[in-house]
Design a protein around this motif. Structure first.
Motif, PDB file in Angstrom:
ATOM      1  N   LYS A 114      -9.390 -23.211 -19.162  1.00  7.26           N
ATOM      2  CA  LYS A 114     -10.717 -23.788 -19.454  1.00  7.26           C
ATOM      3  C   LYS A 114     -11.675 -23.662 -18.261  1.00  7.26           C
ATOM      4  CE  LYS A 114      -8.840 -27.211 -22.646  1.00  7.26           C
ATOM      5  NZ  LYS A 114      -8.674 -28.666 -22.920  1.00  7.26           N
ATOM      6  N   LYS A 115     -11.211 -22.952 -17.240  1.00  4.62           N
ATOM      7  CA  LYS A 115     -12.032 -22.725 -16.057  1.00  4.62           C
ATOM      8  C   LYS A 115     -12.341 -24.041 -15.324  1.00  4.62           C
ATOM      9  CE  LYS A 115     -12.432 -18.390 -17.266  1.00  4.62           C
ATOM     10  NZ  LYS A 115     -11.727 -17.329 -16.575  1.00  4.62           N
ATOM     11  N   ALA A 116     -11.391 -25.028 -15.502  1.00  4.13           N
ATOM     12  CA  ALA A 116     -11.646 -26.316 -14.858  1.00  4.13           C
ATOM     13  C   ALA A 116     -11.149 -26.313 -13.409  1.00  4.13           C
ATOM     14  CB  ALA A 116     -10.987 -27.447 -15.609  1.00  4.13           C
ATOM     15  N   ILE A 117     -10.170 -25.415 -13.109  1.00  5.52           N
ATOM     16  CA  ILE A 117      -9.659 -25.312 -11.738  1.00  5.52           C
ATOM     17  C   ILE A 117      -9.634 -23.850 -11.345  1.00  5.52           C
ATOM     18  CG2 ILE A 117      -8.206 -27.390 -11.909  1.00  5.52           C
ATOM     19  CD1 ILE A 117      -5.814 -25.543 -12.390  1.00  5.52           C
ATOM     20  N   GLY A 118      -9.501 -23.675 -10.056  1.00  2.02           N
ATOM     21  CA  GLY A 118      -9.548 -22.305  -9.555  1.00  2.02           C
ATOM     22  C   GLY A 118      -8.163 -21.653  -9.619  1.00  2.02           C
ATOM     23  N   LEU A 119      -8.173 -20.349  -9.335  1.00  2.00           N
ATOM     24  CA  LEU A 119      -6.938 -19.565  -9.389  1.00  2.00           C
ATOM     25  C   LEU A 119      -5.934 -20.018  -8.336  1.00  2.00           C
ATOM     26  CD1 LEU A 119      -5.330 -17.189 -10.469  1.00  2.00           C
ATOM     27  CD2 LEU A 119      -6.591 -15.689  -8.862  1.00  2.00           C
ATOM     28  N   GLN A 120      -6.508 -20.406  -7.168  1.00  2.00           N
ATOM     29  CA  GLN A 120      -5.612 -20.809  -6.073  1.00  2.00           C
ATOM     30  C   GLN A 120      -4.778 -22.020  -6.443  1.00  2.00           C
ATOM     31  OE1 GLN A 120      -5.254 -19.074  -3.314  1.00  2.00           O
ATOM     32  NE2 GLN A 120      -3.775 -20.476  -2.343  1.00  2.00           N
ATOM     33  N   GLU A 121      -5.386 -22.978  -7.041  1.00  2.00           N
ATOM     34  CA  GLU A 121      -4.663 -24.207  -7.421  1.00  2.00           C
ATOM     35  C   GLU A 121      -3.673 -23.916  -8.542  1.00  2.00           C
ATOM     36  OE1 GLU A 121      -5.630 -28.820  -8.758  1.00  2.00           O
ATOM     37  OE2 GLU A 121      -7.283 -27.406  -8.365  1.00  2.00           O
ATOM     38  N   TYR A 122      -4.080 -23.047  -9.483  1.00  2.00           N
ATOM     39  CA  TYR A 122      -3.189 -22.714 -10.600  1.00  2.00           C
ATOM     40  C   TYR A 122      -1.984 -21.919 -10.104  1.00  2.00           C
ATOM     41  CZ  TYR A 122      -1.428 -20.184 -14.656  1.00  2.00           C
ATOM     42  OH  TYR A 122      -0.608 -19.633 -15.595  1.00  2.00           O
ATOM     43  N   GLN A 123      -2.232 -20.991  -9.153  1.00  2.00           N
ATOM     44  CA  GLN A 123      -1.123 -20.178  -8.639  1.00  2.00           C
ATOM     45  C   GLN A 123      -0.102 -21.029  -7.902  1.00  2.00           C
ATOM     46  OE1 GLN A 123      -0.929 -16.819  -9.357  1.00  2.00           O
ATOM     47  NE2 GLN A 123       1.201 -17.117  -8.618  1.00  2.00           N
ATOM     48  N   LYS A 124      -0.566 -22.081  -7.236  1.00  2.00           N
ATOM     49  CA  LYS A 124       0.358 -22.968  -6.532  1.00  2.00           C
ATOM     50  C   LYS A 124       1.256 -23.682  -7.535  1.00  2.00           C
ATOM     51  CE  LYS A 124       0.530 -26.861  -3.298  1.00  2.00           C
ATOM     52  NZ  LYS A 124       1.484 -27.556  -4.098  1.00  2.00           N
ATOM     53  N   ALA A 125       0.671 -24.101  -8.670  1.00  2.00           N
ATOM     54  CA  ALA A 125       1.489 -24.765  -9.685  1.00  2.00           C
ATOM     55  C   ALA A 125       2.531 -23.808 -10.255  1.00  2.00           C
ATOM     56  CB  ALA A 125       0.588 -25.302 -10.788  1.00  2.00           C
ATOM     57  N   VAL A 126       2.128 -22.516 -10.424  1.00  2.00           N
ATOM     58  CA  VAL A 126       3.081 -21.515 -10.933  1.00  2.00           C
ATOM     59  C   VAL A 126       4.244 -21.323  -9.944  1.00  2.00           C
ATOM     60  CG1 VAL A 126       3.404 -19.078 -11.524  1.00  2.00           C
ATOM     61  CG2 VAL A 126       1.373 -20.311 -12.331  1.00  2.00           C
ATOM     62  N   ASN A 127       3.879 -21.214  -8.643  1.00  3.72           N
ATOM     63  CA  ASN A 127       4.923 -21.009  -7.628  1.00  3.72           C
ATOM     64  C   ASN A 127       5.879 -22.193  -7.541  1.00  3.72           C
ATOM     65  OD1 ASN A 127       3.797 -18.519  -7.043  1.00  3.72           O
ATOM     66  ND2 ASN A 127       2.563 -19.270  -5.327  1.00  3.72           N
ATOM     67  N   ASP A 128       5.324 -23.385  -7.582  1.00  4.36           N
ATOM     68  CA  ASP A 128       6.176 -24.576  -7.510  1.00  4.36           C
ATOM     69  C   ASP A 128       7.136 -24.654  -8.704  1.00  4.36           C
ATOM     70  OD1 ASP A 128       4.967 -25.298  -5.153  1.00  4.36           O
ATOM     71  OD2 ASP A 128       3.596 -26.768  -6.072  1.00  4.36           O
ATOM     72  N   TYR A 129       6.644 -24.262  -9.883  1.00  2.00           N
ATOM     73  CA  TYR A 129       7.472 -24.324 -11.088  1.00  2.00           C
ATOM     74  C   TYR A 129       8.595 -23.278 -11.019  1.00  2.00           C
ATOM     75  CZ  TYR A 129       8.822 -23.932 -15.983  1.00  2.00           C
ATOM     76  OH  TYR A 129       9.537 -23.883 -17.155  1.00  2.00           O
ATOM     77  N   GLN A 130       8.309 -22.064 -10.611  1.00  4.64           N
ATOM     78  CA  GLN A 130       9.301 -21.022 -10.501  1.00  4.64           C
ATOM     79  C   GLN A 130      10.351 -21.352  -9.426  1.00  4.64           C
ATOM     80  OE1 GLN A 130       7.047 -17.437  -9.853  1.00  4.64           O
ATOM     81  NE2 GLN A 130       6.542 -17.208 -12.049  1.00  4.64           N
ATOM     82  N   TYR A 131       9.911 -21.959  -8.326  1.00  7.31           N
ATOM     83  CA  TYR A 131      10.845 -22.374  -7.272  1.00  7.31           C
ATOM     84  C   TYR A 131      11.809 -23.442  -7.796  1.00  7.31           C
ATOM     85  CZ  TYR A 131      12.527 -24.830  -3.120  1.00  7.31           C
ATOM     86  OH  TYR A 131      13.323 -25.447  -2.182  1.00  7.31           O
ATOM     87  N   ALA A 132      11.259 -24.346  -8.562  1.00 10.63           N
ATOM     88  CA  ALA A 132      12.104 -25.410  -9.118  1.00 10.63           C
ATOM     89  C   ALA A 132      13.136 -24.828 -10.091  1.00 10.63           C
ATOM     90  CB  ALA A 132      11.229 -26.449  -9.810  1.00 10.63           C
TER      91      ALA A 132
END
Length: 417
Positions: A168-186
């Motif tokens: 929805k373009k509510a957050i930037g790519l940087q913040e979204y990529q961090k969530a992706v990395n944290d999820y994959q690490y977990a």
């Protein structure tokens, strides 16, 4: 006037000459007569034995000696060596299975048992410590797993939330990529934690199994050691009578040394000695009998010991039917051991004649009983009483069965009353 002198026809000289010739002729004739006929010998009837040849039941048997023994004898040997510390019973005592007979002491063996018990207890303690440590380690890993699961759930929640916001373009790519990395690490951490837990479970199971096997082995060794110490107390293996006890308090007994025996008195057998001459004719199942009192008892061979010692071998015989009530261990029995079945045969009683004739001939009486003449015969089987006549005699014939030592080469005996 000369007178003619008439010469005598039978003068003394001529008579002597004729007498000499007649004597010589008589001697020669007598010699020829007596040497050409049978040699005879006068024998008094009272000095010889005369028996009648008869047809009767015949069985080949041999007389043997037997010793009454318990039907079963169990020998008591020292399983472990030691010094006799105590005697619980005396020789001849009737025992019950498990009842103690004597106790040996062996300090080295008892010390080894104490050391083995200490070793087993130390191993058991070490196993308990190792088991507690493994359980603590497992709990720690379970806590880590729970923490990883919790972290994964949180990372998954943030990832899903940021993914919707990013679309929805509510957050930037940087913040979204961090969530992706944290999820994959977990996710990777959970997978790694699961592998560690699996390996830990296998390792713990193997360690527990090895510890249990080691403990069981040492426990078995301990039980064996306890049994060896327990064997220092010698006990009766079965019900029976204790005999031949050879032990005194203070006496040292080596391992394997004979201490005594237990005789099972539920029945008896007879151990028989037999000459090795008959070893090929003796086998299991042969029958024998003996007289005790006024009764005859039967026996049967149940075991043949083929080992020959001093020219004799042994067999064990068991009672068939009734057994004498008053029979005792060690009692001697005179047994007739049958080597053949009973049959009808022509028989002549045994006697001294056999030593001189070898059973090839015998003196047979004439019908009038006044003389006995040499007759060729053939003998077969024998027992202590009779010879079996194969040929040369018939039922009713009377023969001289006493010894022929004094008869030389005589062909005929003249019987004098």
């Amino acid at each position: 006037m000369d007178r003619v002198i008439e010469q005598k026809k039978w003068n003394s000289k001529r008579l002597m000459t004729i007498g000499g010739v007649v004597t010589i002729v008589a001697l020669v004739a007598g010699s020829i007569f007596f040497t050409s006929g049978k040699s005879k010998l006068n024998v008094e009837v009272e000095r010889i034995t005369i028996n009648e040849v008869k047809r009767a039941p015949f069985q080949e048997f041999i007389p043997v000696n037997g010793i009454v023994m318990p039907i079963t004898t169990i020998y008591l040997d020292a399983v472990e060596g030691g010094r006799v510390e105590k005697l619980f019973v005396e020789d001849g005592t009737d025992m019950k299975a498990g009842q103690p007979i004597l106790k040996l002491s062996n300090t080295d063996l008892e010390l080894s048992l104490a050391n083995e018990e200490t070793t087993v207890f130390n191993v058991l303690t070490q196993m308990q410590i190792s088991h507690d440590n493994a359980r603590q380690n497992t709990i720690s890993k379970l806590n880590q797993t729970a923490e990883v699961e919790s972290t994964l759930k949180e990372a998954e929640r943030v990832y899903n939330l940021d993914k919707g916001l990013y679309e929805k373009k509510a957050i930037g790519l940087q913040e979204y990529q961090k969530a992706v990395n944290d999820y994959q690490y977990a996710l990777r951490r959970r997978k790694l934690t699961a592998q560690i837990m699996s390996q830990d479970t296998v390792s713990t199971r193997q360690s527990d199994q090895q510890s249990k096997e080691s403990y069981q082995h040492m426990k078995s060794t301990l039980e064996l050691m306890r049994k060896k110490v327990g064997d220092l107390t010698v006990r009766a293996p079965v019900d029976g009578q204790l005999t031949s006890l050879d032990a005194e308090v203070g006496q040292n007994k080596t391992k394997g040394q004979r201490l005594g025996q237990i005789d099972v008195l539920s029945g008896y057998k007879v151990r028989v000695d037999i000459d090795e001459h008959y070893i090929t004719r003796v086998f299991n199942g042969l029958m024998g009998d003996f007289m005790l009192g006024d009764k005859t008892y039967k026996l049967k061979i149940k075991k043949v010991f083929t080992q020959v010692t001093n020219g004799r071998f042994q067999v064990d015989m068991q009672f068939i039917g009734n057994m004498p009530k008053d029979i005792r261990r060690g009692q001697s029995l005179q047994i007739r051991l049958a080597l053949s079945d009973e049959t009808q045969a022509l028989l002549v009683p045994k006697g001294g004649f056999y030593q001189q004739t070898g059973g090839n001939w015998i003196f047979k009486l004439s019908e009038d009983g006044k003389t006995a003449y040499r007759t060729d015969i053939q003998l077969g089987r024998q027992n202590p009483d009779y010879y079996e006549v194969m040929q040369g005699l018939k039922p009713g014939d009377r023969v001289v069965t006493s010894g022929y030592e004094n008869y030389g080469d005589m062909q005929e005996l003249v019987l004098k009353k």
